[in-house]
Write an enzyme that holds these catalytic residues in place. Sequence first.
Site, mmCIF file in Angstrom:
data_model
loop_
_atom_site.group_PDB
_atom_site.id
_atom_site.type_symbol
_atom_site.label_atom_id
_atom_site.label_comp_id
_atom_site.label_asym_id
_atom_site.label_seq_id
_atom_site.Cartn_x
_atom_site.Cartn_y
_atom_site.Cartn_z
ATOM 1 N N ASN A 109 -7.556 -12.011 -9.603
ATOM 2 C CA ASN A 109 -7.440 -12.298 -8.164
ATOM 3 C C ASN A 109 -6.570 -13.523 -7.879
ATOM 4 O O ASN A 109 -6.011 -13.634 -6.791
ATOM 5 C CB ASN A 109 -8.874 -12.506 -7.623
ATOM 6 C CG ASN A 109 -8.898 -13.295 -6.338
ATOM 7 O OD1 ASN A 109 -8.575 -12.782 -5.276
ATOM 8 N ND2 ASN A 109 -9.250 -14.579 -6.426
ATOM 9 N N TYR A 182 6.429 -14.462 -3.080
ATOM 10 C CA TYR A 182 5.074 -13.898 -2.973
ATOM 11 C C TYR A 182 5.145 -12.376 -2.803
ATOM 12 O O TYR A 182 4.470 -11.617 -3.508
ATOM 13 C CB TYR A 182 4.391 -14.552 -1.766
ATOM 14 C CG TYR A 182 2.949 -14.173 -1.531
ATOM 15 C CD1 TYR A 182 1.919 -14.798 -2.224
ATOM 16 C CD2 TYR A 182 2.603 -13.220 -0.573
ATOM 17 C CE1 TYR A 182 0.588 -14.470 -1.975
ATOM 18 C CE2 TYR A 182 1.280 -12.899 -0.319
ATOM 19 C CZ TYR A 182 0.274 -13.532 -1.009
ATOM 20 O OH TYR A 182 -1.044 -13.206 -0.764
ATOM 21 N N LYS A 186 3.799 -9.379 -5.289
ATOM 22 C CA LYS A 186 2.808 -8.394 -4.843
ATOM 23 C C LYS A 186 3.388 -6.976 -4.906
ATOM 24 O O LYS A 186 2.687 -6.034 -5.276
ATOM 25 C CB LYS A 186 2.329 -8.715 -3.425
ATOM 26 C CG LYS A 186 1.590 -10.055 -3.304
ATOM 27 C CD LYS A 186 0.324 -10.093 -4.143
ATOM 28 C CE LYS A 186 -0.518 -11.333 -3.853
ATOM 29 N NZ LYS A 186 -1.761 -11.378 -4.642
HETATM 30 C C1 BGC Z 1 -1.628 -13.950 2.786
HETATM 31 C C2 BGC Z 1 -2.124 -14.482 4.097
HETATM 32 C C3 BGC Z 1 -1.514 -13.696 5.243
HETATM 33 C C4 BGC Z 1 -1.760 -12.219 5.042
HETATM 34 C C5 BGC Z 1 -1.125 -11.386 6.130
HETATM 35 C C6 BGC Z 1 -1.903 -12.475 2.710
HETATM 36 O O1 BGC Z 1 -1.442 -11.969 1.503
HETATM 37 O O2 BGC Z 1 -2.282 -14.613 1.719
HETATM 38 O O3 BGC Z 1 -1.806 -15.855 4.205
HETATM 39 O O4 BGC Z 1 -2.060 -14.081 6.483
HETATM 40 O O5 BGC Z 1 -1.261 -11.822 3.794
HETATM 41 O O6 BGC Z 1 0.171 -11.785 6.417
#
Ligand code: BGC
Length: 285
Positions: A109, A182, A186
């Site tokens: 996680n 990020y 993902k």
């Molecule tokens: C992030 C959040 C964000 C959400 C939707 C998540 O992966 O960690 O900070 O608000 O996505 O955008």
Amino acid sequence: MPNDQKYTPPNEMPPAKFHRVLVGQKALITGASKGLGQAMALGLARAGAEVLINYNTDQEGARHTLKEIENNGGKAAIFKADVAREQEVKAMFEFMIERFGRLHICIPNSALQLNAKVDQMTLAQWQRVIDVNLTGVFLCSREAIRIFRKQGIDRSISYACGKIIMISSVHDVIPWEGHANYAAAKGGLTLFMKSLAQEVSHLRIRVNAISPGAIRTPMNVEKLTSPEIFDRILLKLIPYKRIGEGDDVARAAVWLASDESDYVQGTTIYVDGGMTLYPGFIGAG
Ligand code: BGC
């Protein structure tokens, strides 16, 4: 942002009930000192699992998770490791077996954000996010698979040989400017999850993902300063019109970890109040 400027949106959810569907199972959850990892650790423990709580920097948070589990009559332990470091991950899984004897559920996680526009992003920002959010999941999944294979299936505990639940994000499908490292991690996670599921299905190892939207975690609530900002910025993106709670994700994790979902393989469950439904098209297009 000073604390007194924070706005906390109301919680509309009654406390979650967790049915004891994980009795006898042993789980390892990374990044369980706060946020989603903490909520899942508590949820899995309430469903009957024994839990290894991993943290890297927030020892106090990890102790809080442990105390909460013990106060509820559950069993848990703590292990510090940086999931991006191979030797630390190996040591963590060795500890898991020493301490709990078995591993049935692995929830990689841990994740972080180091935000920057691409032309401003340092290699270190890119690399650390990929290392923790993607390579960390690989390292943990690899150790879990090795242990599952060795253990085999014990039908008195679970129909599956083992379960891996990767915690992704709506940003595995929604592009996110200013957060390209990020989103890249993902997005990569999705095909890692599916490829691994394809690879180990014949062993009855189940590999799935949960992609949360905006959940009440420190990462999110810190961004909010007023009900107006909450309404105008966050709720605009959420057709279901409430912020998600840690328990929303924890309930999905308990279900995916249990035999209730035994035929669910290689898929992603979006726990996002509809954030992936292109809310920009509501009344438009
Ligand atoms: C992030 C959040 C964000 C959400 C939707 C998540 O992966 O960690 O900070 O608000 O996505 O955008």
